[in-house]
Design a protein around this motif. Structure first.
Motif, short mmCIF file in Angstrom:
data_model
loop_
_atom_site.label_atom_id
_atom_site.label_comp_id
_atom_site.label_asym_id
_atom_site.label_seq_id
_atom_site.Cartn_x
_atom_site.Cartn_y
_atom_site.Cartn_z
N ALA A 94 -5.40 13.04 7.03
CA ALA A 94 -4.25 12.87 7.90
C ALA A 94 -3.94 11.39 8.12
CB ALA A 94 -4.50 13.56 9.25
N TYR A 95 -2.71 11.17 8.54
CA TYR A 95 -2.14 9.83 8.68
C TYR A 95 -2.99 8.90 9.55
CZ TYR A 95 0.96 6.21 10.55
OH TYR A 95 1.49 5.02 10.97
N ARG A 142 0.85 -1.19 0.00
CA ARG A 142 0.00 0.00 0.00
C ARG A 142 0.89 1.24 0.00
NH1 ARG A 142 -3.19 -0.35 4.81
NH2 ARG A 142 -1.90 1.16 5.93
N LEU A 143 0.60 2.16 -0.87
CA LEU A 143 1.40 3.37 -0.99
C LEU A 143 0.77 4.48 -0.15
CD1 LEU A 143 3.95 4.19 -2.57
CD2 LEU A 143 2.44 5.17 -4.29
N GLU A 144 1.51 4.99 0.83
CA GLU A 144 0.99 6.05 1.71
C GLU A 144 1.44 7.40 1.16
OE1 GLU A 144 1.66 5.10 5.84
OE2 GLU A 144 0.21 3.46 5.70
N ASP A 145 0.72 7.83 0.13
CA ASP A 145 1.07 9.05 -0.60
C ASP A 145 0.07 10.16 -0.33
OD1 ASP A 145 -1.01 7.72 -1.89
OD2 ASP A 145 -0.39 8.36 -3.89
N LEU A 146 -0.31 10.33 0.94
CA LEU A 146 -1.33 11.32 1.28
C LEU A 146 -0.91 12.74 0.96
CD1 LEU A 146 -2.50 10.02 4.77
CD2 LEU A 146 -3.91 10.19 2.72
N VAL A 155 -7.43 14.76 11.81
CA VAL A 155 -7.88 13.77 10.85
C VAL A 155 -8.01 14.35 9.43
CG1 VAL A 155 -9.01 12.25 12.51
CG2 VAL A 155 -10.29 14.17 11.53
N ARG A 156 -8.07 15.69 9.36
CA ARG A 156 -8.04 16.34 8.04
C ARG A 156 -7.40 17.72 8.18
NH1 ARG A 156 -12.86 16.57 3.43
NH2 ARG A 156 -11.41 16.79 1.68
N ARG A 157 -6.42 17.98 7.34
CA ARG A 157 -5.72 19.24 7.40
C ARG A 157 -6.59 20.37 6.86
NH1 ARG A 157 0.17 18.01 4.79
NH2 ARG A 157 -0.94 19.03 3.07
N SER A 158 -6.16 21.59 7.12
CA SER A 158 -6.94 22.75 6.67
C SER A 158 -6.94 22.88 5.15
CB SER A 158 -6.38 24.03 7.29
OG SER A 158 -5.04 24.23 6.92
N ASP A 159 -5.97 22.26 4.47
CA ASP A 159 -5.95 22.30 3.00
C ASP A 159 -6.72 21.13 2.39
OD1 ASP A 159 -4.25 20.22 3.58
OD2 ASP A 159 -2.50 21.05 2.55
N ARG A 206 -0.16 24.36 15.06
CA ARG A 206 0.87 23.48 15.57
C ARG A 206 0.93 22.15 14.83
NH1 ARG A 206 0.57 19.15 18.46
NH2 ARG A 206 -1.62 19.47 18.94
N ALA A 207 2.09 21.93 14.20
CA ALA A 207 2.41 20.64 13.59
C ALA A 207 1.39 20.16 12.55
CB ALA A 207 2.58 19.57 14.67
N GLU A 208 0.53 21.05 12.07
CA GLU A 208 -0.49 20.57 11.11
C GLU A 208 0.14 20.05 9.83
OE1 GLU A 208 -4.36 22.07 8.62
OE2 GLU A 208 -3.62 23.31 10.27
N ARG A 209 1.22 20.65 9.42
CA ARG A 209 1.86 20.21 8.18
C ARG A 209 2.37 18.77 8.30
NH1 ARG A 209 7.38 20.34 8.55
NH2 ARG A 209 8.20 21.29 10.43
N LEU A 210 2.53 18.26 9.54
CA LEU A 210 3.02 16.91 9.74
C LEU A 210 1.91 15.87 9.78
CD1 LEU A 210 5.53 17.74 12.61
CD2 LEU A 210 6.05 17.52 10.18
N ALA A 211 0.66 16.32 9.78
CA ALA A 211 -0.44 15.42 10.12
C ALA A 211 -0.69 14.35 9.07
CB ALA A 211 -1.73 16.21 10.35
#
Length: 313
Positions: free
Chosen positions: A192-193, A44-48, A184-188, A111-116
């Motif tokens: 999320a992972y 499975r490719l985790e390309d979120l 669970v979902r970023r602002s863009d 905070r840390a949203e870009r990592l989610a």
């Protein structure tokens, strides 16, 4: 693709860089675990995250695993629906169910949203809920009028949860207090992972998850998410981390011993043999094929780690 009673293990790499030695070690242990227990293995490719996913790396990952003799039975790139970038409808359905249960709230924190959208690393999550969960009245209206779009978080359960890891044994965690509410979902709009991995493991019938030990802390919340969504959590076995002589974990971000260099230095059998020795599966770092290790594979032989690679690589 969603399977009924077939037992499955999985590879789930993120195509953000070339596989490094630590990734290969976890992949070898996942392959051995699946083959020893009679499970199918899926890729499975985790390309979120579109900003960190590169199809050239994804293709190289598949090529490198095949070069090592670590095959799989279904999944990317041969089969459709095994790349997370194609599975948004499943995450949306799970999101709607969590929302129906009153577990989702909007969050305007940065905070840390870009990592989610990717797997968390130690230190990137912090305990507790956030103030956004309790906003009301004018304070809430002010946030809603602002220019920053919200992310969406899931309220983590405030209770002790125990999983029995097949390598590390009993692991207890209160998700609300150790890690806290999670995106669970970023602002863009990117999923999320934690949500995506849980939904995919559930719908793809994954019954055994083997991955690196730095993701052990994610297992209770993912197990809880799967149960909350009506599924059966998989069995977990977390693999020891490989470390450089200075104690630092090997990382794609540092370019440590990636497969381009490893393929230049070793044959597949030499590389597998050295990893098998580090993992306690053989007495000497001599060449061996992965298939030769299946019958005698046992998690009890594998160190809890971390494992220093010096003297072997």
């Amino acid at each position: 693709m969603e399977m009924g009673n077939i037992k499955r293990g999985r590879y789930a790499p993120s195509p953000s860089g070339r596989l490094h030695l630590g990734n290969v070690c976890s992949s070898l242990l996942a392959w051995l675990d699946a083959r020893h227990t009679g499970c199918e293995l899926i890729f499975r490719l985790e390309d979120l995250d579109p900003e960190r996913s590169y199809m050239d790396y994804a293709r190289l990952m598949a090529e490198d695993l095949r070069w090592l003799g670590l095959d799989w039975d279904a999944g990317w790139p041969e089969d459709e629906g095994f790349a997370q970038g194609e599975r948004g409808e499943y995450y949306a359905a799970a999101f709607a169910e969590l929302e129906r249960r009153g577990l989702i709230y909007r969050c305007w924190c940065s905070r840390a949203e870009r990592l989610a959208s990717r797997a968390p690393h130690p230190g990137e999550e912090h305990p507790g809920g956030c103030a956004c969960r309790f906003l009301k009245g004018e304070a809430l209206s002010e946030r809603e009028r602002g220019k920053r779009p919200p992310a969406f978080k899931c309220a983590a359960p405030d209770r002790d949860m125990v999983i029995i890891d097949e390598h590390f044994g009993e692991y207890s965690q209160n998700p609300a207090r150790e890690g806290g509410d999670f995106i669970v979902r970023r602002s863009d709009g990117v999923w999320a992972y934690q949500l995506a991995v849980s939904v995919d493991d559930m719908l793809m019938g994954v019954s055994r998850v083997v991955r690196a030990a730095d993701l052990l802390s994610s297992a209770p919340k993912q197990s809880w998410l799967i149960e909350t969504l009506g599924g059966t959590p998989p069995a977990y076995a977390h693999a020891p981390l490989l470390t450089a002589p200075d104690g630092r974990k090997l990382s794609k971000r540092d370019g440590d011993l990636n497969m381009a260099e490893l393929r230049r230095l070793y044959t597949p059998e030499q590389l597998i043999g050295r990893l098998a020795y580090l993992c306690g599966l053989t007495d000497r770092p001599e060449p061996v094929r992965a298939a030769e290790l299946v019958e005698a594979f046992d998690w009890a032989k594998v160190p809890l780690g971390p494992i220093d690679i010096s003297g072997v690589f």
